[in-house]
Motif scaffolding. Structure first.
Motif, PDB file in Angstrom:
ATOM      1  N   UNK A 179       0.719  -1.216  -0.080  1.00  0.00           N
ATOM      2  CA  UNK A 179       0.054  -0.034  -0.097  1.00  0.00           C
ATOM      3  C   UNK A 179       1.000   1.415   0.094  1.00  0.00           C
ATOM      4  N   UNK A 180       1.737   1.218   0.906  1.00  0.00           N
ATOM      5  CA  UNK A 180       2.788   2.410   0.812  1.00  0.00           C
ATOM      6  C   UNK A 180       3.342   2.425  -0.349  1.00  0.00           C
ATOM      7  N   UNK A 181       4.022   1.603  -1.089  1.00  0.00           N
ATOM      8  CA  UNK A 181       4.731   1.541  -2.408  1.00  0.00           C
ATOM      9  C   UNK A 181       3.747   2.149  -3.388  1.00  0.00           C
ATOM     10  N   UNK A 182       2.360   1.588  -3.520  1.00  0.00           N
ATOM     11  CA  UNK A 182       1.620   1.975  -4.655  1.00  0.00           C
ATOM     12  C   UNK A 182       1.252   3.406  -4.427  1.00  0.00           C
ATOM     13  N   UNK A 183       0.961   4.043  -3.251  1.00  0.00           N
ATOM     14  CA  UNK A 183       0.730   5.348  -2.862  1.00  0.00           C
ATOM     15  C   UNK A 183       2.030   6.258  -3.237  1.00  0.00           C
ATOM     16  N   UNK A 184       3.273   5.946  -2.953  1.00  0.00           N
ATOM     17  CA  UNK A 184       4.223   6.782  -3.180  1.00  0.00           C
ATOM     18  C   UNK A 184       4.503   6.724  -4.831  1.00  0.00           C
ATOM     19  N   UNK A 185       4.495   5.691  -5.294  1.00  0.00           N
ATOM     20  CA  UNK A 185       4.555   5.736  -6.726  1.00  0.00           C
ATOM     21  C   UNK A 185       3.634   6.689  -7.294  1.00  0.00           C
ATOM     22  N   UNK A 186       2.279   6.620  -7.056  1.00  0.00           N
ATOM     23  CA  UNK A 186       1.353   7.313  -7.708  1.00  0.00           C
ATOM     24  C   UNK A 186       1.633   8.751  -7.429  1.00  0.00           C
ATOM     25  N   UNK A 187       1.834   9.092  -6.069  1.00  0.00           N
ATOM     26  CA  UNK A 187       2.130  10.601  -5.860  1.00  0.00           C
ATOM     27  C   UNK A 187       3.438  11.228  -6.655  1.00  0.00           C
ATOM     28  N   UNK A 188       4.505  10.413  -6.570  1.00  0.00           N
ATOM     29  CA  UNK A 188       5.527  10.988  -7.477  1.00  0.00           C
ATOM     30  C   UNK A 188       5.364  10.985  -8.819  1.00  0.00           C
TER      31      UNK A 188
END
Length: 148
Positions: free
Chosen positions: A25-34
């Motif tokens: 979840x943290x990885x997907x959120x970070x990728x999407x935001x960046x």
């Protein structure tokens, strides 16, 4: 004792699955935001363009267009606005541009239209002449872009 061992394994598997879900979840959120942070909406444009963005784009274009001849300039606060019908920011400047031959400055009026993506839609500089003919565009075209 075998029962305790199975319970410990079950708890360990549940904790590992939970930790994997959190990291995913943290990885997907970070990728999407960046990936999507400040993403352009098209060539030369941005999301959520404001009047300040339009002013800055027009100011940069004015400095590039006139170059070193630009003596001073100021925004026309009364005329500068957002035209909701055409979805354009209309930015107006008055500029003092030095004449390279005489070294004197002339009054010029700059009109800049910026679309909703932050790209310049139209740009022209008009010169106030003292010969009684009024205001003329520097680039020898009319407001529709045709030469006269």
């Amino acid at each position: 004792m075998a029962r305790k061992s199975k319970n410990n394994r079950s708890q360990l598997i549940i904790i590992l699955v939970f930790v994997c879900l959190v990291f995913t979840s943290v990885g997907i959120t970070s990728f999407t935001v960046l990936k999507f942070q400040g993403q352009e909406t098209g060539a030369g444009g941005y999301k959520n363009v404001t009047l300040t963005d339009a002013y800055l784009v027009c100011e940069t274009k004015l400095k590039q267009y006139v170059g070193e001849s630009l003596h001073s300039y100021g925004i026309d606060d009364l005329s500068t606005r957002y035209d909701q019908e055409r979805s354009l920011y209309l930015v107006f400047f008055s500029a003092q541009i030095r004449n390279s031959k005489k070294g004197e400055s002339t009054n010029n009026y700059v009109t800049c239209q910026v679309d909703g993506r932050g790209a310049i839609d139209d740009f022209w500089v008009s010169v106030e002449r003292e010969d009684g003919d009024g205001v003329h565009r520097r680039d020898k075209t009319n407001p529709f872009g045709y030469e006269f």
